[in-house]
Design an enzyme around this catalytic site. Structure first.
Site, PDB file in Angstrom:
ATOM      1  N   THR A  18      -5.915  -8.207  -1.377  1.00  0.00           N
ATOM      2  CA  THR A  18      -4.552  -8.581  -1.740  1.00  0.00           C
ATOM      3  C   THR A  18      -3.703  -8.644  -0.472  1.00  0.00           C
ATOM      4  O   THR A  18      -3.933  -7.901   0.485  1.00  0.00           O
ATOM      5  CB  THR A  18      -3.933  -7.585  -2.747  1.00  0.00           C
ATOM      6  N   TYR A  54       9.316   4.092   0.855  1.00  0.00           N
ATOM      7  CA  TYR A  54       8.050   3.655   1.466  1.00  0.00           C
ATOM      8  C   TYR A  54       7.069   4.834   1.549  1.00  0.00           C
ATOM      9  O   TYR A  54       5.911   4.717   1.132  1.00  0.00           O
ATOM     10  CB  TYR A  54       8.311   3.076   2.863  1.00  0.00           C
ATOM     11  N   GLY A  98      -0.801 -10.733   8.571  1.00  0.00           N
ATOM     12  CA  GLY A  98      -0.944  -9.354   9.030  1.00  0.00           C
ATOM     13  C   GLY A  98      -2.341  -8.784   8.878  1.00  0.00           C
ATOM     14  O   GLY A  98      -3.355  -9.448   9.131  1.00  0.00           O
TER      15      GLY A  98
END
Ligand SMILES: NC(=O)c1ccc[n+]([C@@H]2O[C@H](COP(=O)([O-])OP(=O)(O)OC[C@H]3O[C@@H](n4cnc5c(N)ncnc54)[C@H](OP(=O)(O)O)[C@@H]3O)[C@@H](O)[C@H]2O)c1
Length: 282
Positions: free
Chosen positions: A9, A164, A14
């Site tokens: 996914t 986060y 990146g």
């Protein structure tokens, strides 16, 4: 990896893109996901060309939406009669609070609930393909995380950093709980810190501190290729065959934070996540 099928996914950029490229170069059929159809198709074509392996398939879904995660899982199940490896990589940092189509806080939804739901929906296929592996990309930032059960969605107080870190701690708790539940199935699950990597990380909604510091440290960050090394290792290496419920960094097993080993918190998070998505892995 010839004969193996892998889903990564967040494979459009990146670390995920470098992971997909590395596994495609090793001969696997690789599915990648991203939000935008054209960008995901272009990334798949680029990875296929660079790796010399045409078996790279684009799947598009905005994983902040549970309906989209369910549609994605349906498409993956229809395309892949066998699924050997799932790499839960898509994720990010958002400095301000956003609300998803499901009315949930965006960081928690994308970084934790989406892999929780996707893994659950793909689990029967992974189990039928065993030995199979589930690899989840967390972060060293999990160590500063706290699961705030009283305000999981940051409704009362939101901090991008706390949201986060909480979501990355959730990745570790999820992996350890999943490993316990998968005992004896032939499906292993590991979780990792990729290092600090030069990617599009947090570019959509950066914190002022990240914006100020990034130009100064950018050159010293790992390349995406180096940042993908532990994901590729855990997805493919015979050295970690049968290894489950462990945290890795730099392709080595490491201790994760003390709170990540809290089995009661892991079980509670599992139940809360199940209540929020309505589907569970095991
Ligand atoms: N970079 C670091 O230093 C670092 C450090 C520790 C951990 N990590 C973790 O590594 C993972 C990958 O991050 P990265 O640094 O490679 O960031 P990135 O360059 O921003 O890549 C993020 C990927 O996730 C996808 N994505 C983001 N939101 C999505 C959504 N709502 N639905 C579907 N896909 C979505 C993006 O695809 P589209 O934009 O094409 O939709 C992209 O492919 C994340 O889980 C992150 O927390 C990164």
């Amino acid at each position: 990896m010839a004969g193996q099928t892998v889903l990564v996914t967040g494979g459009t950029g990146g670390i995920g893109r470098a992971t997909a490229a590395g596994l495609a170069a090793m001969g696997a059929r690789v599915g990648i996901t991203g939000r935008d159809v054209a960008r995901t198709r272009a990334a798949a074509a680029d990875i296929a060309a660079a790796s010399g392996n045409p078996a790279v398939d684009p799947f598009s879904a905005d994983m902040s939406s549970q309906a989209e995660v369910r549609r994605l899982a349906g498409e993956v199940l229809a395309a892949y009669p066998q699924l050997d490896v799932l790499v839960n990589n898509a994720g990010g940092f958002w400095a301000t609070r956003h609300v998803t189509a499901d009315g949930l806080e965006h960081t928690f939804a994308v970084n934790h609930l989406a892999p929780f739901l996707l893994t659950g929906l793909l689990l029967d296929r992974l189990t039928a393909s065993a030995p199979a592996r589930i690899v989840t990309v967390s972060s060293g930032a999990h160590a500063t995380g706290k699961i705030n059960f009283g305000d999981l969605q940051g409704e009362h107080r939101y901090s991008g950093q706390q949201a986060y870190s909480q979501s990355k701690l959730a990745n570790v708790l999820f992996t350890y709980e999943l490993a316990r539940r998968l005992d004896g199935t032939g499906v292993t699950t590991t979780v990792l810190h990729p290092g600090v990597v030069r990617t599009g990380f947090s570019a959509e909604d950066p914190s002022p501190m990240w914006k100020a510091f990034l130009p100064l440290i950018r050159l010293f960050l790992k390349t995406p290729g180096k940042g993908a090394a532990t994901s590729i290792y855990l997805a493919s290496s015979p050295e970690v065959e049968g290894v489950t419920g462990r945290y890795f960094a730099g392709c080595k097993p490491k201790a994760s934070s003390r709170s990540s080993y809290d089995t009661a918190a892991a079980a509670r998070l599992w139940q809360v996540s199940l209540d929020l998505v309505g589907h569970s892995a095991q």
